[in-house]
Design a protein around this motif. Structure first.
Motif, PDB file in Angstrom:
ATOM      1  N   GLU A  35       4.009   1.847  -7.026  1.00 31.21           N
ATOM      2  CA  GLU A  35       3.524   0.636  -6.350  1.00 31.21           C
ATOM      3  C   GLU A  35       2.602  -0.227  -7.207  1.00 31.21           C
ATOM      4  O   GLU A  35       2.712  -1.448  -7.188  1.00 31.21           O
ATOM      5  N   ARG A  47      11.804 -11.630  -6.805  1.00 32.42           N
ATOM      6  CA  ARG A  47      12.425 -11.429  -5.486  1.00 32.42           C
ATOM      7  C   ARG A  47      11.431 -11.646  -4.341  1.00 32.42           C
ATOM      8  O   ARG A  47      11.755 -12.255  -3.320  1.00 32.42           O
ATOM      9  N   TYR A 106       7.491 -14.481  -0.257  1.00 32.03           N
ATOM     10  CA  TYR A 106       6.603 -13.860   0.745  1.00 32.03           C
ATOM     11  C   TYR A 106       5.568 -12.946   0.074  1.00 32.03           C
ATOM     12  O   TYR A 106       5.041 -12.033   0.699  1.00 32.03           O
ATOM     13  N   HIS A 142       0.085  -7.080   3.706  1.00 35.15           N
ATOM     14  CA  HIS A 142       0.647  -5.899   4.359  1.00 35.15           C
ATOM     15  C   HIS A 142       0.265  -4.632   3.589  1.00 35.15           C
ATOM     16  O   HIS A 142      -0.170  -3.639   4.179  1.00 35.15           O
ATOM     17  N   PHE A 192       5.506   5.648   4.868  1.00 38.14           N
ATOM     18  CA  PHE A 192       5.617   4.841   3.651  1.00 38.14           C
ATOM     19  C   PHE A 192       5.581   5.738   2.411  1.00 38.14           C
ATOM     20  O   PHE A 192       6.427   5.627   1.520  1.00 38.14           O
ATOM     21  N   ARG A 242       8.824   6.433  -0.018  1.00 32.82           N
ATOM     22  CA  ARG A 242       8.746   6.000  -1.418  1.00 32.82           C
ATOM     23  C   ARG A 242       8.755   7.211  -2.365  1.00 32.82           C
ATOM     24  O   ARG A 242       9.330   7.150  -3.451  1.00 32.82           O
TER      25      ARG A 242
HETATM   26  C1  HEM Z   1       5.355   2.396   9.088  1.00 33.59           C
HETATM   27  C2  HEM Z   1       5.296   1.125   9.086  1.00 33.59           C
HETATM   28  C3  HEM Z   1       5.682   0.242   7.912  1.00 33.59           C
HETATM   29  C4  HEM Z   1       6.738  -0.610   7.869  1.00 33.59           C
HETATM   30  C5  HEM Z   1       7.775  -0.823   8.946  1.00 33.59           C
HETATM   31  C6  HEM Z   1       6.719  -1.262   6.585  1.00 33.59           C
HETATM   32  C7  HEM Z   1       7.608  -2.224   6.169  1.00 33.59           C
HETATM   33  C8  HEM Z   1       7.645  -2.802   4.936  1.00 33.59           C
HETATM   34  C9  HEM Z   1       8.579  -3.794   4.497  1.00 33.59           C
HETATM   35  C10 HEM Z   1       9.686  -4.394   5.369  1.00 33.59           C
HETATM   36  C11 HEM Z   1       8.315  -4.090   3.201  1.00 33.59           C
HETATM   37  C12 HEM Z   1       9.040  -5.113   2.309  1.00 33.59           C
HETATM   38  C13 HEM Z   1       9.996  -4.425   1.368  1.00 33.59           C
HETATM   39  C14 HEM Z   1      10.687  -5.416   0.454  1.00 33.59           C
HETATM   40  O1  HEM Z   1      10.237  -6.539   0.302  1.00 33.59           O
HETATM   41  O2  HEM Z   1      11.703  -4.996  -0.118  1.00 33.59           O
HETATM   42  C15 HEM Z   1       7.183  -3.277   2.814  1.00 33.59           C
HETATM   43  C16 HEM Z   1       6.608  -3.262   1.570  1.00 33.59           C
HETATM   44  C17 HEM Z   1       5.465  -2.574   1.227  1.00 33.59           C
HETATM   45  N1  HEM Z   1       4.720  -1.774   2.047  1.00 33.59           N
HETATM   46 FE1  HEM Z   1       5.143  -1.345   3.966  1.00 33.59          FE
HETATM   47  N2  HEM Z   1       5.657  -0.774   5.857  1.00 33.59           N
HETATM   48  C18 HEM Z   1       4.995   0.145   6.630  1.00 33.59           C
HETATM   49  C19 HEM Z   1       3.870   0.865   6.285  1.00 33.59           C
HETATM   50  C20 HEM Z   1       3.198   0.753   5.082  1.00 33.59           C
HETATM   51  C21 HEM Z   1       2.013   1.492   4.706  1.00 33.59           C
HETATM   52  C22 HEM Z   1       1.310   2.521   5.579  1.00 33.59           C
HETATM   53  C23 HEM Z   1       1.684   1.109   3.442  1.00 33.59           C
HETATM   54  C24 HEM Z   1       0.566   1.581   2.576  1.00 33.59           C
HETATM   55  C25 HEM Z   1       0.190   2.816   2.514  1.00 33.59           C
HETATM   56  C26 HEM Z   1       2.651   0.134   3.017  1.00 33.59           C
HETATM   57  C27 HEM Z   1       2.657  -0.474   1.782  1.00 33.59           C
HETATM   58  C28 HEM Z   1       3.656  -1.309   1.311  1.00 33.59           C
HETATM   59  C29 HEM Z   1       3.742  -1.788  -0.041  1.00 33.59           C
HETATM   60  C30 HEM Z   1       2.758  -1.448  -1.176  1.00 33.59           C
HETATM   61  C31 HEM Z   1       4.866  -2.591  -0.093  1.00 33.59           C
HETATM   62  C32 HEM Z   1       5.383  -3.400  -1.310  1.00 33.59           C
HETATM   63  C33 HEM Z   1       6.050  -2.561  -2.331  1.00 33.59           C
HETATM   64  C34 HEM Z   1       7.337  -1.889  -1.901  1.00 33.59           C
HETATM   65  O3  HEM Z   1       8.173  -2.488  -1.182  1.00 33.59           O
HETATM   66  O4  HEM Z   1       7.476  -0.715  -2.275  1.00 33.59           O
HETATM   67  N3  HEM Z   1       3.549  -0.050   4.037  1.00 33.59           N
HETATM   68  N4  HEM Z   1       6.807  -2.501   3.874  1.00 33.59           N
END
Ligand code: HEM
Length: 231
Positions: free
Chosen positions: A45, A59, A63, A70, A171, A175
């Motif tokens: 990350e 990409r 957003y 987020h 998450f 990952r």
């Molecule tokens: C469980 C509920 C969660 C949902 C539904 C969710 C959903 C998403 C979505 C839709 C994206 C965009 C992916 C893309 O653009 O391809 C994203 C990215 C991201 N989320 Fe979440 N997320 C959740 C929880 C979390 C948590 C708890 C964290 C941190 C600990 C987190 C950290 C991130 C990060 C760092 C990214 C950007 C990098 C990546 O896509 O790997 N998210 N998430």
């Protein structure tokens, strides 16, 4: 406050750490969490979020600020959650538990709707429904925990908080599995969406099982003169 000896000063200084010290099982769980989260954040990350992967940055450009918001809220939820689940904090420092609880709630109140927005408008249709469902469940379980504790129903609050934090962990789990271990379901087996659905079901069931079968005892809060001395 007066101390008769340096030993009593040291004992007083150490009291908060002794009170909130996690049990051996909790130490193992925290180490496991660190072992999964460290490679996810340090190796996968951080380079993305710091803009070191140009294809990824291009990409997410439409957003990008929403994604960073987020991610920041998600990380805060991930970090505050363990303090809420350690019984010593709840028993001896209820005000800390309450403040961190509202921090946790606020981070999810921001991160989940933002995830829904990104999923609906910016990510692959194949993952859209699973991501929206997961984010809605994340929000719902957290709000249910709040409603339960406002009604002073501690057992129900504990159950919904466990489910909420389990969803926070998805998450890291997803990952770790896909990016660190490199395991992905083939497209004809559901691809990334299958991974999201499977992790959601498994973590919620695991949280329910932990709450049902494991009730760690907190060190009892001091009473009488001992309470007045340590206050
Ligand atoms: C469980 C509920 C969660 C949902 C539904 C969710 C959903 C998403 C979505 C839709 C994206 C965009 C992916 C893309 O653009 O391809 C994203 C990215 C991201 N989320 Fe979440 N997320 C959740 C929880 C979390 C948590 C708890 C964290 C941190 C600990 C987190 C950290 C991130 C990060 C760092 C990214 C950007 C990098 C990546 O896509 O790997 N998210 N998430």
């Amino acid at each position: 406050m007066q101390f008769k000896s340096s030993a009593s000063l040291v004992r007083w200084l150490l009291t908060p750490f002794v009170r909130v010290a996690p049990t051996p099982v909790q130490v193992v769980l925290l180490l496991l969490l660190a072992a999964f989260a460290a490679p996810v954040f340090l190796v996968v990350e951080a380079p993305l979020l710091l803009g070191l992967d140009q294809a990824w940055s291009a990409r997410i450009r439409p957003y990008g600020w929403l994604l960073h918001l987020h991610a920041a809220c998600g990380v805060l939820a991930l970090l505050t959650g363990p303090f809420q689940l350690v019984p010593g904090v709840r028993v001896h420092y209820p005000r800390v538990h309450r403040v961190l609880g509202y921090v946790y709630l606020s981070t999810i109140a921001i991160a989940a709707p933002v995830a829904i927005w990104i999923a609906v408008f910016h990510i692959e249709p194949a993952e859209r429904l699973a991501s929206v469902a997961q984010a809605l469940l994340w929000l719902f379980t957290t709000l249910a925990a709040l409603v339960a504790i406002r009604a002073t129903d501690v057992a129900t609050h504990r159950l919904w908080m466990a489910r909420s934090y389990a969803l926070t962990l998805t998450f890291v789990i997803v990952r770790f599995t896909t990016e660190v271990l490199g395991f992905r379901f083939p497209a004809d087996a559901g691809g990334a969406a299958a991974m999201i659905w499977l992790s959601t079901v498994c973590v919620v069931l695991a949280a329910d099982a932990i709450v049902a079968f494991w009730r760690p005892a907190a060190r009892p809060a001091p009473r009488g003169p001992a309470a007045r001395r340590s206050a």
